[in-house]
Design an enzyme around this catalytic site. Structure first.
Site, PDB file in Angstrom:
ATOM      1  N   HIS A   7       0.822  -1.211   0.000  1.00 47.70           N
ATOM      2  CA  HIS A   7       0.000   0.000   0.000  1.00 47.70           C
ATOM      3  C   HIS A   7       0.857   1.263   0.000  1.00 47.70           C
ATOM      4  O   HIS A   7       2.050   1.214   0.274  1.00 47.70           O
ATOM      5  CB  HIS A   7      -0.962   0.025   1.196  1.00 47.70           C
ATOM      6  CG  HIS A   7      -0.289   0.061   2.541  1.00 47.70           C
ATOM      7  ND1 HIS A   7      -0.062  -1.068   3.285  1.00 47.70           N
ATOM      8  CD2 HIS A   7       0.188   1.087   3.274  1.00 47.70           C
ATOM      9  CE1 HIS A   7       0.523  -0.746   4.431  1.00 47.70           C
ATOM     10  NE2 HIS A   7       0.693   0.573   4.453  1.00 47.70           N
ATOM     11  N   HIS A  80       4.012   7.362   3.404  1.00 52.00           N
ATOM     12  CA  HIS A  80       4.960   6.244   3.340  1.00 52.00           C
ATOM     13  C   HIS A  80       4.536   5.267   2.246  1.00 52.00           C
ATOM     14  O   HIS A  80       3.420   5.346   1.736  1.00 52.00           O
ATOM     15  CB  HIS A  80       5.061   5.521   4.695  1.00 52.00           C
ATOM     16  CG  HIS A  80       3.805   4.821   5.131  1.00 52.00           C
ATOM     17  ND1 HIS A  80       2.834   5.433   5.883  1.00 52.00           N
ATOM     18  CD2 HIS A  80       3.364   3.559   4.911  1.00 52.00           C
ATOM     19  CE1 HIS A  80       1.851   4.565   6.119  1.00 52.00           C
ATOM     20  NE2 HIS A  80       2.142   3.423   5.539  1.00 52.00           N
ATOM     21  N   GLU A 129       7.806   1.381   4.864  1.00 52.53           N
ATOM     22  CA  GLU A 129       7.265   0.390   5.781  1.00 52.53           C
ATOM     23  C   GLU A 129       7.519  -0.987   5.162  1.00 52.53           C
ATOM     24  O   GLU A 129       7.264  -1.185   3.976  1.00 52.53           O
ATOM     25  CB  GLU A 129       5.753   0.629   5.950  1.00 52.53           C
ATOM     26  CG  GLU A 129       5.047  -0.387   6.831  1.00 52.53           C
ATOM     27  CD  GLU A 129       3.529  -0.139   6.935  1.00 52.53           C
ATOM     28  OE1 GLU A 129       3.018   0.829   6.328  1.00 52.53           O
ATOM     29  OE2 GLU A 129       2.868  -0.927   7.631  1.00 52.53           O
TER      30      GLU A 129
END
Ligand code: CO
Length: 135
Positions: A7, A80, A129
């Protein structure tokens, strides 16, 4: 070892308004229910796109880490990017061995598997991430 883009995290002052953008302007049709991540101090809402997801993140209050980001980016913005990895602990050790700063210990992320964040200063300005691939 880098896996699928899981994502893109987008900080927003209003998940409601962001949902309207992704739904009404971009035509997203699959928008999940929002939920609270108390420990991270955020509301989260996933919007599905054909090959990935957008993670909308709204601060619960002024103490949320996202609140600081929104102070600098009042309209919200890209926060992010998240890649899946097969073995999060191996990935963490590998990051550290290569001199990248890992922010905090592995913790449960928005998809219910463990995640870490890698410092943007060691990732060309992008907060990365890494997420344990769901089984
Ligand atoms: Co995320």
């Amino acid at each position: 070892m880098i896996g699928r883009l899981n994502h893109v995290g987008v900080a927003t002052p209003s998940i409601e308004k962001s949902i309207a953008l992704y739904r009404d302007v971009l035509g997203a049709t699959k928008i999940h229910n929002r939920f609270k991540m108390e420990e991270q101090g955020v509301w989260v809402c996933f919007v599905d796109v054909p090959n990935s997801q957008i993670e909308l993140i709204e601060p619960i209050d002024d103490k949320s880490p996202i609140a600081g980001f929104l102070k600098n980016n009042p309209e919200g913005g890209q926060h992010h990017i998240c890649f899946e990895v097969d073995d999060l602990y191996a990935a963490r050790d590998d990051m550290v061995a290569k001199g990248a700063r890992v922010l905090g210990a592995p913790r449960i992320g928005a998809h219910g598997t463990e995640i870490i964040f890698v410092h943007p200063k060691d990732m060309g300005g992008v907060l990365v991430e890494l997420m344990q691939k769901p089984h």
